[in-house]
Structure formats: structure tokens, C-alpha cells
Scaffold this motif. Structure first.
Motif, short mmCIF file in Angstrom:
data_model
loop_
_atom_site.label_atom_id
_atom_site.label_comp_id
_atom_site.label_asym_id
_atom_site.label_seq_id
_atom_site.Cartn_x
_atom_site.Cartn_y
_atom_site.Cartn_z
N LEU A 341 0.63 -1.35 0.00
CA LEU A 341 0.09 0.00 -0.03
C LEU A 341 0.78 1.32 -0.06
CD1 LEU A 341 -2.80 -1.02 2.46
CD2 LEU A 341 -2.70 -1.34 0.13
N ILE A 342 0.59 2.38 -0.82
CA ILE A 342 1.20 3.47 -0.58
C ILE A 342 0.37 4.63 -0.20
CG2 ILE A 342 2.50 2.68 -2.87
CD1 ILE A 342 0.56 4.26 -4.74
N GLU A 343 1.15 5.85 0.04
CA GLU A 343 0.57 6.99 0.71
C GLU A 343 -0.58 7.73 -0.14
OE1 GLU A 343 1.76 11.04 2.83
OE2 GLU A 343 3.58 9.64 2.28
N ASP A 344 -0.62 7.86 -1.31
CA ASP A 344 -1.65 8.54 -2.10
C ASP A 344 -1.85 7.87 -3.41
OD1 ASP A 344 -3.14 10.48 -2.90
OD2 ASP A 344 -1.71 11.83 -3.67
N TYR A 372 -4.28 -4.48 -4.16
CA TYR A 372 -3.07 -3.81 -4.54
C TYR A 372 -3.28 -2.27 -5.03
CZ TYR A 372 -5.18 -5.11 -8.95
OH TYR A 372 -6.03 -5.44 -9.82
N GLU A 373 -2.33 -1.32 -5.05
CA GLU A 373 -2.80 -0.04 -5.44
C GLU A 373 -1.60 0.71 -6.19
OE1 GLU A 373 -4.48 1.53 -1.17
OE2 GLU A 373 -2.29 1.91 -1.56
N LEU A 374 -1.87 1.53 -7.10
CA LEU A 374 -1.06 1.89 -8.30
C LEU A 374 -0.51 3.38 -7.84
CD1 LEU A 374 0.02 1.30 -11.46
CD2 LEU A 374 -2.27 2.80 -11.94
N PRO A 375 0.96 3.80 -8.05
CA PRO A 375 1.15 5.03 -7.77
C PRO A 375 1.28 6.14 -9.04
CG PRO A 375 2.84 3.50 -8.23
CD PRO A 375 1.86 2.67 -8.27
N ILE A 376 1.35 7.16 -8.83
CA ILE A 376 0.76 8.10 -9.82
C ILE A 376 2.12 8.07 -10.73
CG2 ILE A 376 2.13 10.17 -8.63
CD1 ILE A 376 -1.06 10.55 -11.03
N GLU A 377 3.19 7.75 -10.53
CA GLU A 377 4.64 7.58 -11.44
C GLU A 377 4.24 6.60 -12.54
OE1 GLU A 377 5.56 9.23 -7.58
OE2 GLU A 377 4.50 7.47 -8.12
#
Length: 428
Positions: A341-344, A372-377
């Protein structure tokens, strides 16, 4: 060559699932926003490819404002239901065209239909303007930020942004269709008696209308109740073996005698590049022949279809993966499985790794043990500072993209891009 006098904060190339979400949220947040769409309506896979219902995923309501607003807008047209399993993504594709027009107009998003991006002017790793063309117009448009939500990554290809190598076997394409004039009461009564597996075949009444779902594939990972009927149809010469590879059937909101078919899976003699116009043309011709055979199977073997007819064949072929654009980060299968999990996060999901195969018993449906989560990068292009990626052309490896490509995740990608651009524009 004309130059548009209006300068935009964000230009979205492609008004499909990711693009329409980006355009809507961007405009709603106060960005001067334009969507450039090659077709004459928005919605992409929902409207043109008849990909309904949207697959269910545990979104945790992260970047789901567009999705929630779309449902509320569709309710005004009676074009949406929430199925018995809690899936609210059962949409009417024709009424979605009306709902999306209404949403974009109320948000204040400009839309150019029947136009495609042909070229762009760049300088120092930034896009200065893009050139669009239609049958009668060529026009340069300036913007601070740009979004490639073309599905096939066409805008990124024009810009020579890095494209990820495809070292895997392509997934087969699908050409969906609708059959109307179905006696749903008769079919539902028979189906519920014939197939007792409620993980495969279900039926319910919603707002006085019968809604149902069923499926069958040639893969032997489970016992399909409908499989003997498909085998008999092959023996009778009604179907070919390839026609039995994948079959899914759903009812459609506001179409009380219509079913939507998630088939045929198009199996050609070799691994098909969906960006090759020759291969694509052969696939379309073969698919329409398959549709006719499958329709005749429905009439002959399934009660309730005796007086039915083909009412719609999708005008867009269903492509699961074609060109994936390289971003600042490449999301991987390991990222999916780890569930870090990521912050945003851009999105939160639990949809499995879903890879269709040309071969029998070779498809993959790998369920995840944690969300799961996806980062903006993964949505920021590698080579341009003001270019974003949103949709199935996401910066991900082959397996990760097979989980991320569903409509609910594409909605969230588009929305996340718009929010990130709003943050950057506000800081100027």
C-alpha cells in the motif's frame, strides 16, 4: 493550418473510459479542459465495444468520483442497475452516450468529436501544442498538460515516447454483440434449473425486470453446465471448435428482451498484433462469421431464443492489450502480488491477473490474496514532463496490465491524472 485561440490547462487525447473520467474531473475542478475523440461519442469500450457490465473490483472508493457521478447520471435515463452481487457497473451502452454528453456539458469540458491527433510541437521535453485533424479541419491546440488515453498509446507513439517491449503472446481480441427478442422469463427458468452453480449462472428481478448472467469456456478448470450443449453443437456442425473457447452472456439495463454477449474470442492462425490493420481486418471478418454461428446456437439450443435476432454488433473490436507506454515507473506483477500500500494511490483494486489465451486450458485467472494500489508515477510519461498516460496503455508489464485494464481501474486512472494536473496548475 489554423491555431486555436483558446489555451487549455489539459488536453485529453481519447474520450474512452480513462479519458472521459480525466476530462470530466478536470473540468469539474476548474481546469480548462478539452477531450479530442476520434469517434462521434464518448465512452470507448462501454459504448463502442459493448463491454458491459464493468467488472467488479474493491476500489475502496479511491478516485471514484467520476464512477459515482456516472451512475447517478445514468439513473436519470434508467440506464444502470446494481446487480444481485452488488456490482453497480451494469450500464446501458446507448444511454451511456447521452449520459456522458450531459456530464461533460454540465462540467464545462469542451469536446471535439471525429478528430484525431496527427502531430505535436515539442521543446525541451515538453509538449507545446498538438495538431488535430478531421475531415475538414486541421488545428493546432496549446495546453499546459496532455493526457494519452488513446488505449493504443497512439499519441505517445507520435511523440516517440518510449514504448514497453512486448515479449509475451498477445491476448486474443473479442467482438461483442447483442441479441434481442429474447423471452427472458423462459430462458431464466430453464437456466436456473439447468445450471445449479451460482458462481456461474445467476438470475434476479430488478425494478420488475429479469436480469441474469451465465458463462462457459473450453477450459477445463471447472465443470461448465453448458459445455455439453456446445459439444453437441460442434458435432451437429452449428459451431466450430474455436467458437466454444469463450462464452459470456449478460442482460442489459433498459433493454428488457436483450442480452449482451462477451464473445466471440477471435482465434486466428497466429499471434495477432492488434495494431496491424491487415490482421485486424481479418479478425473482424472472422468474428462476424463467428457471431452468426453463435447466434444460431442460441436459437437452436437455448430455450427463450426462438424468436430472437441480432440487434447490434460492436463497432469497436475489444482489444485487451496493444501498446503500453513507459512511464516514470513500470508497475509489475510483483507489485500486484505484494499488495504494498502507498501513501497517495491512484487506485485501489483486487481484480485478478486476467490473461486470455489462444490455446485451450492456457488462460490465466490469478486471484490476488491482498488488494493492490497504483502510484501516480505509472501515469507520468518517461520522456515528457507534461504528458500523462491513463487507461490500458498504462506503464505496466504484461501481467500487471492484465489486472489493471478493467474499466473501473481506468476510470480511477483518468480521475487521478486530472487531480494531479490540477495540483500542478494551482501551484503555477
Amino acid at each position: 493550418m489554423l491555431h486555436c485561440n483558446k489555451k487549455y490547462d489539459m488536453v485529453v487525447c481519447g474520450g474512452g473510459t480513462a479519458g472521459v473520467a480525466a476530462g470530466y474531473i478536470g473540468a469539474k475542478l476548474g481546469l480548462k479542459t478539452l477531450i479530442v475523440e476520434k469517434n462521434i461519442h464518448l465512452g470507448g469500450t462501454i459504448t463502442s465495444a459493448l463491454v458491459i457490465p464493468a467488472m467488479k473490483s474493491n476500489t475502496q472508493n479511491i478516485n471514484c468520483e467520476f464512477y459515482n457521478d456516472f451512475i447517478q447520471e445514468l439513473k436519470l435515463y434508467n440506464g444502470q442497475i446494481t446487480y444481485a452481487d452488488g456490482n453497480s457497473g451494469w450500464f446501458n451502452p446507448e444511454l451511456s452516450k447521452l449520459a456522458l454528453d450531459s456530464m461533460l456539458e454540465k462540467a464545462g469540458c469542451d469536446v471535439l468529436y471525429d478528430c484525431e491527433v496527427k502531430n505535436a510541437l515539442t521543446e525541451n521535453n515538453r509538449i507545446k501544442s498538438l495538431c488535430i485533424s478531421s475531415k475538414i479541419l486541421s488545428l493546432y491546440i496549446d495546453s499546459l498538460y496532455y493526457v494519452d488515453s488513446t488505449g493504443d498509446g497512439n499519441f505517445s507513439q507520435i511523440l516517440n515516447n518510449k514504448i514497453l517491449n512486448n515479449n509475451e503472446t498477445r491476448q486474443p481480441m473479442t467482438l461483442r454483440f447483442h441479441v434481442s427478442g429474447v423471452n427472458l422469463q423462459k430462458f431464466s427458468d430453464w437456466l436456473m434449473e439447468f445450471d445449479k452453480d451460482r458462481n456461474v449462472s445467476t438470475s434476479c428481478v430488478i425494478d420488475g425486470n429479469i436480469h441474469l448472467s451465465t458463462a462457459c469456456t473450453w477450459d477445463k478448470d471447472k465443470k461448465w453446465a453448458l459445455w455439453p450443449l456446445f459439444q453437441q453443437a460442434v458435432q451437429d456442425g452449428v459451431l466450430k471448435e474455436a467458437d466454444t473457447s469463450y462464452f459470456q452472456l449478460f442482460t442489459v439495463p433498459a433493454m428488457p428482451s436483450t442480452v449482451s454477449l462477451n464473445c466471440p474470442r477471435i482465434l486466428l492462425d497466429k499471434d495477432v498484433d492488434p495494431l496491424d490493420p491487415i490482421c485486424l481486418s481479418k479478425a473482424l471478418i472472422k468474428a462476424r462469421k463467428q457471431i452468426w454461428r453463435i447466434y444460431n446456437f442460441l436459437k437452436l439450443y437455448l430455450p427463450g431464443f426462438e424468436a430472437s435476432y441480432i440487434s447490434n454488433i460492436a463497432d469497436m473490436i475489444g482489444i485487451r492489450e496493444s501498446r503500453r507506454v513507459q512511464g516514470k515507473k513500470i508497475y509489475t506483477k510483483d507489485d500486484i502480488i505484494s499488495g504494498n500500500l502507498i501513501e497517495d494511490p491512484v487506485l485501489h483494486a483486487d481484480y485478478p491477473i486476467d490473461i486470455h489465451s489462444y490455446k485451450k486450458d492456457a488462460s490465466t485467472l490469478q486471484h490476488v490474496t491482498v488488494d493492490y494500489e497504483l502510484p501516480i508515477e505509472c501515469l507520468r510519461a518517461s520522456d515528457y514532463d507534461n504528458l500523462y498516460i491513463a487507461g490500458r496503455n498504462v506503464s505496466a508489464d504484461f501481467s500487471a496490465q492484465a489486472a489493471l485494464r478493467i474499466q473501473t481501474s481506468c476510470f480511477s486512472m483518468g480521475e487521478a491524472v486530472a487531480r494531479d494536473i490540477k495540483r500542478l496548475v494551482s501551484s503555477l
